[in-house]
Design an enzyme around this catalytic site. Structure first.
Site, PDB file in Angstrom:
ATOM      1  N   TYR A 144       3.046 -10.165   1.577  1.00 56.94           N
ATOM      2  CA  TYR A 144       2.785  -8.762   1.242  1.00 56.94           C
ATOM      3  C   TYR A 144       1.726  -8.655   0.139  1.00 56.94           C
ATOM      4  O   TYR A 144       0.785  -7.864   0.250  1.00 56.94           O
ATOM      5  CB  TYR A 144       4.102  -8.113   0.801  1.00 56.94           C
ATOM      6  CG  TYR A 144       4.070  -6.609   0.675  1.00 56.94           C
ATOM      7  CD1 TYR A 144       4.037  -5.787   1.794  1.00 56.94           C
ATOM      8  CD2 TYR A 144       4.090  -5.999  -0.586  1.00 56.94           C
ATOM      9  CE1 TYR A 144       4.025  -4.399   1.660  1.00 56.94           C
ATOM     10  CE2 TYR A 144       4.080  -4.621  -0.718  1.00 56.94           C
ATOM     11  CZ  TYR A 144       4.048  -3.832   0.413  1.00 56.94           C
ATOM     12  OH  TYR A 144       4.036  -2.457   0.284  1.00 56.94           O
ATOM     13  N   LYS A 148      -1.910  -6.934   0.775  1.00 62.50           N
ATOM     14  CA  LYS A 148      -2.289  -5.712   0.049  1.00 62.50           C
ATOM     15  C   LYS A 148      -3.491  -5.958  -0.863  1.00 62.50           C
ATOM     16  O   LYS A 148      -4.323  -5.068  -1.050  1.00 62.50           O
ATOM     17  CB  LYS A 148      -1.092  -5.177  -0.739  1.00 62.50           C
ATOM     18  CG  LYS A 148       0.067  -4.691   0.153  1.00 62.50           C
ATOM     19  CD  LYS A 148      -0.338  -3.531   1.063  1.00 62.50           C
ATOM     20  CE  LYS A 148       0.846  -2.895   1.770  1.00 62.50           C
ATOM     21  NZ  LYS A 148       0.492  -1.773   2.634  1.00 62.50           N
TER      22      LYS A 148
HETATM   23  P1  NAI Z   1       8.407   3.388   5.926  1.00 58.58           P
HETATM   24  O1  NAI Z   1       9.001   2.172   6.544  1.00 58.58           O
HETATM   25  O2  NAI Z   1       9.282   4.504   5.488  1.00 58.58           O
HETATM   26  O3  NAI Z   1       7.271   3.978   6.901  1.00 58.58           O
HETATM   27  C1  NAI Z   1       6.353   3.123   7.536  1.00 58.58           C
HETATM   28  C2  NAI Z   1       6.026   3.697   8.902  1.00 58.58           C
HETATM   29  O4  NAI Z   1       5.042   2.836   9.504  1.00 58.58           O
HETATM   30  C3  NAI Z   1       7.225   3.736   9.855  1.00 58.58           C
HETATM   31  O5  NAI Z   1       7.332   5.018  10.456  1.00 58.58           O
HETATM   32  C4  NAI Z   1       6.914   2.655  10.877  1.00 58.58           C
HETATM   33  O6  NAI Z   1       7.420   2.940  12.174  1.00 58.58           O
HETATM   34  C5  NAI Z   1       5.389   2.649  10.851  1.00 58.58           C
HETATM   35  N1  NAI Z   1       4.832   1.378  11.328  1.00 58.58           N
HETATM   36  C6  NAI Z   1       5.242   0.142  10.997  1.00 58.58           C
HETATM   37  N2  NAI Z   1       4.530  -0.776  11.671  1.00 58.58           N
HETATM   38  C7  NAI Z   1       3.645  -0.096  12.442  1.00 58.58           C
HETATM   39  C8  NAI Z   1       2.641  -0.488  13.370  1.00 58.58           C
HETATM   40  N3  NAI Z   1       2.430  -1.770  13.670  1.00 58.58           N
HETATM   41  N4  NAI Z   1       1.904   0.481  13.961  1.00 58.58           N
HETATM   42  C9  NAI Z   1       2.135   1.791  13.687  1.00 58.58           C
HETATM   43  N5  NAI Z   1       3.091   2.227  12.838  1.00 58.58           N
HETATM   44  C10 NAI Z   1       3.837   1.286  12.224  1.00 58.58           C
HETATM   45  O7  NAI Z   1       7.534   2.821   4.681  1.00 58.58           O
HETATM   46  P2  NAI Z   1       6.939   3.548   3.385  1.00 58.58           P
HETATM   47  O8  NAI Z   1       7.738   3.111   2.235  1.00 58.58           O
HETATM   48  O9  NAI Z   1       6.706   4.977   3.643  1.00 58.58           O
HETATM   49  O10 NAI Z   1       5.544   2.782   3.261  1.00 58.58           O
HETATM   50  C11 NAI Z   1       4.310   3.318   3.740  1.00 58.58           C
HETATM   51  C12 NAI Z   1       3.188   2.412   3.267  1.00 58.58           C
HETATM   52  O11 NAI Z   1       3.173   2.389   1.838  1.00 58.58           O
HETATM   53  C13 NAI Z   1       3.308   0.952   3.710  1.00 58.58           C
HETATM   54  O12 NAI Z   1       2.022   0.449   4.001  1.00 58.58           O
HETATM   55  C14 NAI Z   1       3.869   0.259   2.485  1.00 58.58           C
HETATM   56  O13 NAI Z   1       3.508  -1.104   2.446  1.00 58.58           O
HETATM   57  C15 NAI Z   1       3.175   1.053   1.386  1.00 58.58           C
HETATM   58  N6  NAI Z   1       3.878   0.981   0.122  1.00 58.58           N
HETATM   59  C16 NAI Z   1       5.158   1.433  -0.006  1.00 58.58           C
HETATM   60  C17 NAI Z   1       5.806   1.346  -1.223  1.00 58.58           C
HETATM   61  C18 NAI Z   1       7.200   1.804  -1.420  1.00 58.58           C
HETATM   62  O14 NAI Z   1       7.758   1.514  -2.500  1.00 58.58           O
HETATM   63  N7  NAI Z   1       7.811   2.527  -0.474  1.00 58.58           N
HETATM   64  C19 NAI Z   1       5.144   0.753  -2.393  1.00 58.58           C
HETATM   65  C20 NAI Z   1       3.790   0.325  -2.148  1.00 58.58           C
HETATM   66  C21 NAI Z   1       3.196   0.434  -0.936  1.00 58.58           C
END
Ligand code: NAI
Length: 254
Positions: A144, A148
């Site tokens: 990760y 990133k």
């Molecule tokens: P989440 O798991 O709630 O939402 C992620 C969404 O991406 C889901 O709806 C999933 O179905 C979709 N997804 C996953 N793989 C996919 C693919 N191959 N093609 C299309 N869609 C896909 O996650 P969250 O927490 O909202 O994270 C969103 C972004 O923010 C991610 O990139 C995560 O790495 C980044 N992020 C999140 C943090 C956190 O603390 N929640 C912190 C730093 C970064």
């Protein structure tokens, strides 16, 4: 933001993506929610209202990403939230698990920028979701952190390449935000506490904290900002990242 802007939020069915889709719709954008989770995307688009759409996409599959942008046609705002992580020490981590994270978080982001870049025009804006882990290493999170960090640099390269066409490319770097992705980690005793202790503002983030900044970066108020990787973490980048593996081991009694 003008009322006629066309936006696509990839990963918009959940967490930060969903909050961003709602915020862009509230600004007058017509939003396509694109996600691997077809049912989730459809339900979210329905919740937003009739003029909004849902499309299934897998960012790890170039044909799928290409088709998404061909289907949408003209696009003004692209936000890519697809991503996931996982924990495991380098000496024990199967290479396939390392590759899977790189494939979604870095190669997937490249494919989105590549194909979005062919459809965005003058005044267009693209925002990727990188992470505090782009700059702060974390024990057990090699894939990760690497993905990133790569995405942060990819953002700068893309900003250089697309800038001459009037397209701005930025990223946001959240710290811990309460979403379905982080729920399993944040529920491990000690993780949230150690994160919060290592912030200046004394709390984890909400999806809305991130959506607000993304909407700003996509708006005309940010028209001179490109190649920016914006820290959104309550001040955690000035301190240190929690030792997640230590808390998981404590929970397992090891
Ligand atoms: P989440 O798991 O709630 O939402 C992620 C969404 O991406 C889901 O709806 C999933 O179905 C979709 N997804 C996953 N793989 C996919 C693919 N191959 N093609 C299309 N869609 C896909 O996650 P969250 O927490 O909202 O994270 C969103 C972004 O923010 C991610 O990139 C995560 O790495 C980044 N992020 C999140 C943090 C956190 O603390 N929640 C912190 C730093 C970064």
């Amino acid at each position: 933001m003008s009322t006629s802007r066309i936006a696509v939020v990839i990963g918009g069915a959940s967490g930060i993506g969903w909050a961003t889709a709602k915020a862009l719709a509230a600004e007058g954008c017509t939003v396509t929610i694109a996600d691997l989770n077809t049912e989730g995307a459809q339900a979210r688009a329905k919740e937003l209202g009739d003029q909004h759409n849902a499309v299934t996409v897998d960012v790890t599959d170039e044909a799928s990403v290409q088709q998404l942008f061909e289907q949408i046609g003209r696009v003004d705002v692209v936000v890519n939230c697809a991503g996931f992580g996982g924990v495991g020490l380098i000496t024990e981590l199967p290479a396939d698990q390392f590759r899977a994270v790189i494939d979604t978080c870095l190669v997937g982001a490249f494919l989105v920028i590549k194909h979005a870049g062919q459809h965005l025009g003058e005044g267009g804006a693209l925002v990727s979701l990188t992470s505090l882990n782009a700059r702060q290493p974390a024990v057990g999170m090699s894939a990760y952190c690497s993905a990133k960090a790569g995405l942060a640099m990819l953002t700068e390269v893309a900003a250089l390449e697309l800038g001459p066409r009037g397209i701005r490319v930025n990223a946001v770097s959240p710290g811990f935000v309460h979403t379905p992705l982080t729920e399993p980690v944040l529920s491990v005793p000690g993780v949230l506490e150690e994160y919060v202790e290592n912030t200046a503002l004394g709390r984890a983030g909400t999806p809305e904290d991130i959506a607000d900044a993304v909407v700003f970066l996509c708006s005309s108020k940010a028209s001179w900002i490109t190649g920016e990787v914006l820290d959104l973490n309550g001040g955690a980048h000035m301190m240190r990242y929690p030792n997640v593996i230590k808390h998981v081991m404590n929970l397992a009694g090891q």
